[in-house]
Write an enzyme that holds these catalytic residues in place. Structure first.
Site, short mmCIF file in Angstrom:
data_model
loop_
_atom_site.label_atom_id
_atom_site.label_comp_id
_atom_site.label_asym_id
_atom_site.label_seq_id
_atom_site.Cartn_x
_atom_site.Cartn_y
_atom_site.Cartn_z
CB VAL A 71 -0.93 0.03 1.25
CG1 VAL A 71 -1.95 -1.09 1.21
CG2 VAL A 71 -0.11 -0.03 2.53
CB VAL A 107 3.27 10.68 2.45
CG1 VAL A 107 2.77 10.12 1.13
CG2 VAL A 107 4.66 11.27 2.31
CE LYS A 122 11.53 6.04 9.02
NZ LYS A 122 11.76 5.05 7.95
NE ARG A 125 4.15 -7.65 8.86
CZ ARG A 125 3.86 -7.10 10.04
NH1 ARG A 125 3.73 -7.88 11.12
NH2 ARG A 125 3.68 -5.80 10.14
CG ASN A 154 8.14 2.12 1.13
OD1 ASN A 154 8.01 3.33 1.30
ND2 ASN A 154 7.12 1.27 1.27
CG ASP A 193 7.45 -10.97 9.54
OD1 ASP A 193 7.97 -9.85 9.69
OD2 ASP A 193 6.76 -11.53 10.41
CG LEU A 194 10.71 -6.68 5.39
CD1 LEU A 194 10.53 -5.19 5.12
CD2 LEU A 194 11.82 -7.24 4.50
CE1 TYR A 248 8.62 5.92 11.24
CE2 TYR A 248 8.51 8.30 11.43
CZ TYR A 248 8.52 7.16 10.65
OH TYR A 248 8.42 7.26 9.29
#
Length: 253
Positions: free
Chosen positions: A16, A194, A163, A38, A90, A63-64, A159
């Site tokens: 998505v 975004v 980054k 996933r 991403n 699944d990363l 978070y």
């Protein structure tokens, strides 16, 4: 983009939002895109939608958070396509808790998705390129404007830290590739707000928060970030675009 036609790009978090937008753009430019997530149902649906384009989109479930699945992903890509020429990291996630409210499990999951999997995908992608003598490959991290500013909502502090780590890792990889005298390039794209499912997932207990945020200004769209990915890939081979900050014109930070 002509030189990328027929070549292989991996996009993580492709089901998505920004990831799907990037897949759409690269397929339209003739690339063989591998999209991973996933849940691959949405990637498969997008693949069917793009079946008439010059490129292709292949969905592979991964699944990363699990190293074995990431390594299996690259093994599958090697068998089906030969290897990776472009790696776009991403995938990312956040929580809705302050530092003083968060849990170790939440923090570890963010570290695994936002940092560890990014490093492992990058390592395996560069290994794939160098094994095949690909000296013009590209790695792109989809980061965040929060990698460059300290101002953020109270529930985004961990978070933000992930980054800032991505920013440091981008420069670290640039230096390592330079030391190897490699022409493989690394870039980071750092968008502001975004309009995607990201904030709705973060605020799943109160989706009105995300709705209010997106309605407060003309937010960036996934296709805006995808166009910037194309811009990076389109740069002449002697030009390295290292970091791009994107923000809505109304975003006052």
């Amino acid at each position: 983009m002509e030189r990328w036609s027929g070549r292989v790009a991996l996009v993580t978090g492709a089901s998505v939002g920004i990831g799907a937008g990037i897949c759409r753009a690269l397929v339209k430019h003739g690339m063989k895109v591998v999209g991973t997530a996933r849940n691959v149902n949405q990637i498969q649906a997008l693949s069917q939608e793009l079946s008439g384009e010059t490129g292709s989109l292949t969905a592979i479930k991964c699944d990363l958070r699990k190293d074995t699945e990431v390594l299996a992903l690259f093994s599958t890509i090697k068998k089906q396509f030969g290897g990776v020429d472009v790696c776009i990291n991403n995938a990312g996630m956040s929580s809705n808790h302050r530092l003083l409210e968060g849990t170790p499990d939440e923090w570890r999951e963010m570290l695994d998705v936002n940092i560890v999997s990014l490093c492992l995908c990058t390592k395996e992608a560069v290994r794939s390129m160098r094994e095949r003598g690909v000296n013009d490959g590209q790695v792109i991290h989809i980061s965040s404007i929060l990698a460059h500013i300290q101002q953020c909502g109270a529930t985004s502090h961990f978070y933000l830290a992930t980054k800032w780590a991505v920013k440091a890792l981008t420069e670290g990889l640039r230096q390592e590739l330079r030391d190897l005298k490699s022409n493989i390039r690394i870039a980071s794209i750092s968008p502001g707000i975004v309009e995607t499912e990201f904030s709705y997932r973060k605020n799943k207990d109160n989706p009105e928060i995300a709705k209010k945020m997106y309605s407060s200004l003309e937010a960036l769209q996934p296709q805006d970030v995808a166009a910037t990915v194309v811009h990076v890939l389109s740069a002449p081979q002697h030009v390295q675009i290292h970091d791009i900050l994107m923000r809505p014109t109304e975003m006052k930070i």
